[in-house]
Scaffold this active site. Structure first.
Site, PDB file in Angstrom:
ATOM      1  N   HIS A   1      12.215  98.280  -9.375  1.00  0.00           N
ATOM      2  CA  HIS A   1      12.324  97.110 -10.230  1.00  0.00           C
ATOM      3  C   HIS A   1      10.819  96.418 -10.403  1.00  0.00           C
ATOM      4  CE1 HIS A   1      14.795  93.180 -11.800  1.00  0.00           C
ATOM      5  NE2 HIS A   1      14.043  93.962 -12.717  1.00  0.00           N
TER       6      HIS A   1
ATOM      7  N   HIS B   1      19.116 100.524  -1.450  1.00  0.00           N
ATOM      8  CA  HIS B   1      19.240  99.129  -1.743  1.00  0.00           C
ATOM      9  C   HIS B   1      17.702  98.577  -2.092  1.00  0.00           C
ATOM     10  CE1 HIS B   1      21.063  95.089  -2.058  1.00  0.00           C
ATOM     11  NE2 HIS B   1      19.845  94.948  -1.749  1.00  0.00           N
ATOM     12  N   GLU B   2      17.051  98.767  -0.995  1.00  0.00           N
ATOM     13  CA  GLU B   2      15.509  98.025  -0.775  1.00  0.00           C
ATOM     14  C   GLU B   2      14.786  98.896  -2.003  1.00  0.00           C
ATOM     15  OE1 GLU B   2      15.341  95.312   0.122  1.00  0.00           O
ATOM     16  OE2 GLU B   2      17.080  95.241   1.573  1.00  0.00           O
TER      17      GLU B   2
ATOM     18  N   HIS C   1      15.135  97.418  -5.275  1.00  0.00           N
ATOM     19  CA  HIS C   1      14.334  96.533  -5.550  1.00  0.00           C
ATOM     20  C   HIS C   1      12.823  96.901  -6.017  1.00  0.00           C
ATOM     21  CE1 HIS C   1      16.985  93.312  -4.842  1.00  0.00           C
ATOM     22  NE2 HIS C   1      17.008  93.554  -3.618  1.00  0.00           N
TER      23      HIS C   1
END
Length: 689
Positions: free
Chosen positions: A486, A479-480, A483
Site C-alpha cells: 500500500h 499481512h505486513e 501494508h
C-alpha cells in the site's frame, strides 16, 4: 579542534545516501533531541511565513506549501527525526531513549497544540475552505482533511476550552507513552528458566533449541522461555507440563495488573475518561462518535451491527468448536477434567492432529525464512510486476534488518523496503509496518518514492537450523507486506494522502487481502521447499492445510469480536468512567464469549491497540476490513489468483490512490459493487442457518 566540534547532526544535513535513505550508521543518541528542537524551531518559522504572508490565502500558499528556495534537499526536519525516533522506540529501544521520550512527549504535544490552536493559521485555512476556486478531487480531499483536522482538534473552541483541550491532549500523550513502556517492561521481565530436561517433554526440537540459545545469550544453563510469541506459542501448544503452561499463561495474562510501578489499571481508566472529555469538549457525545465520523462504518450503530451479525453467524459454530475441544481433553484426561485457558492451545493441537494429521511443526521445514521472502517477493512480481534487490550498502538500524531496492515492471526505481524479522530485548512484541519517507509528487512532477519498513517477531535461526517459520508467521509476513505494498505502490501528489494514510477501517484491507495467499496451492508451490532436501511441499500436506484452514475459525472470530465489543464499551461512555477495569472487561465482551471467564486476568491493560495505538474506538476495523478482503479476493478466485488484469485494477483503483477519495468509492471502482459478508462466510465455511 575535537571531533564533537566538527561533527554535524545527520538529521540536519542532506543525507547524500542512495535514494536519500536514512543514514542510521551516522546517527548517535545526542542527535535526536537536537534535531527535535531544531525541527520545532523550523516548523514555527515556516508557519510564521504562512501566517504573515500578505497575499490572500490560496490553496498553494496556505494548504500545499513548497519552499523552492531549499532546492532538492528540502525536507521536513521534524518529520524526519520523528519517524526514525518512533521506529527506534518500537524496534530498538533502551533506557536512554525511553527517558528522552518521556522528556520530549510534553514538548511535542505542546508544539502540536500550538500549531492546531494558531488562530491566524486557522483563519487562513478557513478562508481557503470557504473561498477556494476550482480544485482537483485530490486537492479538495486535502483541503477538507486540513480544515477538518483543525476543527476536530478544537480550532472553533473559545480560549478557555482550547486550554482545556490542550491540557487533555498533553495528558493523553504522556499516559499512552507510560502505558507502552510499562507493558514492554512487564513483558521482558518474565522468563521461564528450565534446567531439568524432563520438563521439556512434548516440545518440538525447534522450540527446545531456541530456548537453549536464549539461555546461552543470557549466560544461563538449560533453557529459557519468554513471553515473546515465537517462544510462548509453541510452549502453550506442545508442553505436556500443565503447571508450567499455567505459569506461562498467567504471566502473560496478568501483565500490568500487579501491585508495582508497571500497573496500567489506573492509566486505562484515565485514558478512557480523557478521551471522552476531549470528544465532549468538541461537541460529540462519546469518543466513539468523534472517531467514527471519519470511518467507513460512519457511526456506532453500524459498528454494533457488524459485530452482532458476526456473533449471530459464528457463535453457534464457536460453541461447537469449544465443545469438541472439551470432549477431546476429557477423552485424554478423564471425565472430570476441566479445560482451562492454558489448556486450550494444547488440546486444540491434539484435536487438529487427530482430524487432519497436521500441526505447525510439520510445516516449519518447508517455510525457511529466506525462501518465504523469495515467495512473498515473487508474489508481488506475479501480481504487480515489481522486483526486489537486497542492497547491503543501505544503512540499517540493527544487523538483523535487511534493506532492499524495489523496482517497477519497467525497471524504474519504486521504493526502499526494510525488513526486521526477529525478537530482541529492546523490541516491542507483535508486527507492524512503518515509513521513513512517504511518497509524494511536487509541482515540478518529481516523484519522491517511499521508504517503508516491516517489523516482526519471527522464530530466529539457531546454531543448527535456519529460521523456520510457522504458517501463522507466514500469514503475518503477508499481512505486513500487504501494508508495505500500500505504501510502495502509492502514487499521489500529497504525502499526507499517500499509501496507508486512509480511513482506519480501510487500512487493514490491503494487508488482510494478502493473507488469502497463505493457503493457496499455486502460491505455496513457488517457495515451500524442504530446507534440507529441497523437496517441494507434498500435495498431501497442502490438502491437509486446506482442510484445516477453518479449524476453530469461529472461535477465532468470536475472540476478535470480543475485542471489538470491549473497545466500543470503553469509548461509548458518555459519563465519567469509574468502574473497576477487570469486572467491566468481563461484562463488556460477555456476549461473544464461548468459554468461562477468569476474574484474575486482564486484557485491557495490555491492549495497546486501543489504549496506546490508533485503534481506540476502531478495533472493529479488523473485522470490517476482513469483509472487504474476502470480497476482494473472491475476484481473484474467479479470475485466477495471479491474474495481472485484476491485480492492475486493484493497484490502479485502491493501492496507488491512498486516501485521495472516500475508500468506498475507491473500492467500488475496483469491485464494481459494495462488498457483502457472503464471501467471508463462504471462505470460513459458515452459514446463517
Amino acid at each position: 579542534m575535537n571531533n564533537s566540534e566538527t561533527r554535524k547532526n545527520p538529521f540536519m544535513e542532506p543525507y547524500e545516501t542512495l535514494h536519500n535513505t536514512t543514514p542510521f550508521n551516522k546517527i548517535i543518541f545526542e542527535d535526536y533531541e537536537e534535531a527535535f528542537m531544531e525541527g520545532i524551531r523550523r516548523d514555527n518559522e515556516e508557519i510564521d511565513k504562512i501566517v504573515n504572508n500578505p497575499e490572500e490565502p490560496t490553496f498553494y500558499n496556505t494548504i500545499s506549501v513548497e519552499d523552492k528556495s531549499k532546492g532538492p534537499h528540502y525536507y521536513d526536519l521534524l518529520d524526519r527525526v520523528s519517524t526514525v525516533f518512533s521506529c527506534m522506540m518500537s524496534a530498538e529501544t533502551n533506557d536512554d531513549l525511553e527517558a528522552l521520550a518521556q522528556k520530549l512527549s510534553p514538548i511535542l504535544t505542546q508544539h502540536g497544540n500550538d500549531v492546531i490552536f494558531n488562530k491566524k493559521l486557522f483563519e487562513r485555512v478557513k478562508h481557503v475552505y470557504d473561498h477556494h476556486g476550482e480544485l482537483t478531487p485530490e486537492e479538495q480531499t486535502l483541503l477538507e482533511k486540513e480544515y477538518d483536522a483543525f476543527v476536530r482538534s478544537g480550532a472553533l473552541l473559545d480560549e478557555e476550552d482550547k486550554d482545556k483541550l490542550r491540557q487533555l491532549t498533553e495528558e493523553v500523550s504522556m499516559l499512552t507513552l507510560q502505558f507502552s513502556q510499562n507493558l514492554l517492561k512487564e513483558n521482558k521481565a518474565y522468563t521461564l528458566h528450565i534446567t531439568d530436561k524432563a520438563l521439556l517433554d512434548g516440545l518440538p526440537d525447534t522450540a527446545i533449541e531456541a530456548a537453549a540459545q536464549t539461555a546461552a545469550e543470557r549466560k544461563l544453563e538449560g533453557w529459557v522461555f519468554t513471553l515473546d510469541y515465537p517462544s510462548y506459542s509453541p510452549f502453550m501448544s506442545y508442553s505436556t507440563q500443565r503447571a508450567l503452561r499455567e505459569q506461562m499463561y498467567m504471566a502473560r495474562n496478568t501483565e500490568c495488573i500487579h501491585d508495582n510501578t508497571e500497573n496500567n489499571l489506573k492509566i486505562c481508566q484515565k485514558l478512557v475518561n480523557l478521551r471522552r472529555e476531549m470528544a465532549q469538549l468538541l461537541g460529540y457525545q462519546t469518543y466513539a462518535d468523534y472517531v467514527l465520523k471519519h470511518r467507513m462504518a460512519g457511526n456506532v450503530d453500524n459498528v454494533y451491527k457488524l459485530l452482532n451479525d458476526l456473533i449471530d453467524a459464528y457463535k453457534p459454530t464457536a460453541v461447537k468448536e469449544v465443545e469438541a475441544l472439551e470432549e477431546k481433553a476429557r477423552k485424554m484426561e478423564g471425565a472430570d477434567f476441566k479445560l482451562e485457558p492454558w489448556d486450550f492451545s494444547f488440546y486444540a493441537h491434539k484435536l487438529q492432529m487427530e482430524r487432519y494429521n497436521l500441526d505447525a511443526e510439520m510445516l516449519r521445514p518447508y517455510f525457511q525464512l529466506d525462501k518465504v521472502i523469495d515467495g512473498v517477493f515473487g508474489l508481488a512480481g506475479k501480481l504487480y510486476g515489481i522486483s526486489f534487490k537486497e542492497n547491503k550498502d543501505i544503512p540499517v538500524y540493527h544487523p538483523d534488518v535487511k534493506a532492499y531496492e524495489v523496482f517497477d515492471e519497467d525497471g524504474s526505481f519504486l521504493a526502499v523496503f526494510y525488513a526486521d524479522f526477529y525478537p530482541r530485548d529492546g523490541k516491542q512484541g507483535g508486527a507492524w509496518m512503518t515509513e521513513f519517507q512517504g511518497q509524494h509528487i511536487n509541482r515540478k512532477g518529481e516523484n519522491t518514492r517511499p521508504h517503508v519498513s516491516v517489523v516482526m517477531n519471527f522464530t530466529k535461526p539457531t546454531e543448527t537450523k535456519p529460521a523456520l517459520l510457522t504458517l501463522s508467521e507466514v500469514e503475518t509476513f503477508l499481512h505486513e507486506f500487504g501494508h508495505s505494498l500500500h505504501g510502495m505502490l502509492a502514487n499521489t501528489r500529497f504525502e499526507s494522502l499517500s499509501g496507508t494514510n486512509v480511513w482506519w477501517d480501510f487500512v487493514e484491507m490491503p494487508s488482510q487481502f494478502m493473507e488469502n495467499y497463505s493457503t493457496e496451492k499455486e502460491f505455496l508451490r513457488t517457495f515451500a521447499f524442504h530446507y534440507q532436501t529441497g523437496e517441494s511441499i507434498p500435495d498431501d500436506l497442502i490438502d491437509r492445510i486446506l482442510q484445516s484452514r477453518n479449524f476453530n475459525v469461529a472461535y477465532a472470530c468470536m475472540r476478535q469480536v470480543s475485542f471489538g465489543l470491549l473497545d466500543m464499551a470503553y469509548y461509548t461512555q458518555d459519563k465519567e468512567f469509574t468502574e473497576d477495569i477487570i469486572p467491566f472487561e468481563k461484562k463488556a465482551w460477555a456476549k461473544a464469549m464461548v468459554t468461562e471467564q477468569r476474574t484474575d486476568t486482564c486484557m485491557t491493560v495490555q491492549f495497546s491497540h486501543i489504549m496506546a495505538g490508533g485503534y481506540a474506538a476502531g478495533y472493529y476495523s479488523y473485522k470490517w476490513a476482513e469483509v472487504l478482503d474476502a470480497d476482494a479476493f473472491s475476484m481473484f478466485k474467479k479470475n485466477g489468483i495471479f491474474d495481472k488484469k485484476t491485480a492492475q485494477s486493484l493497484r490502479d483503483n485502491v493501492l496507488s490512490k491512498g486516501g485521495t477519495e472516500n475508500p468506498m468509492i475507491l473500492y467500488k471502482r475496483f469491485r464494481g459493487q459494495e462488498p457483502t459478508i457472503e464471501a467471508l462466510l463462504e471462505r470460513n465455511g459458515i452459514s446463517k442457518s
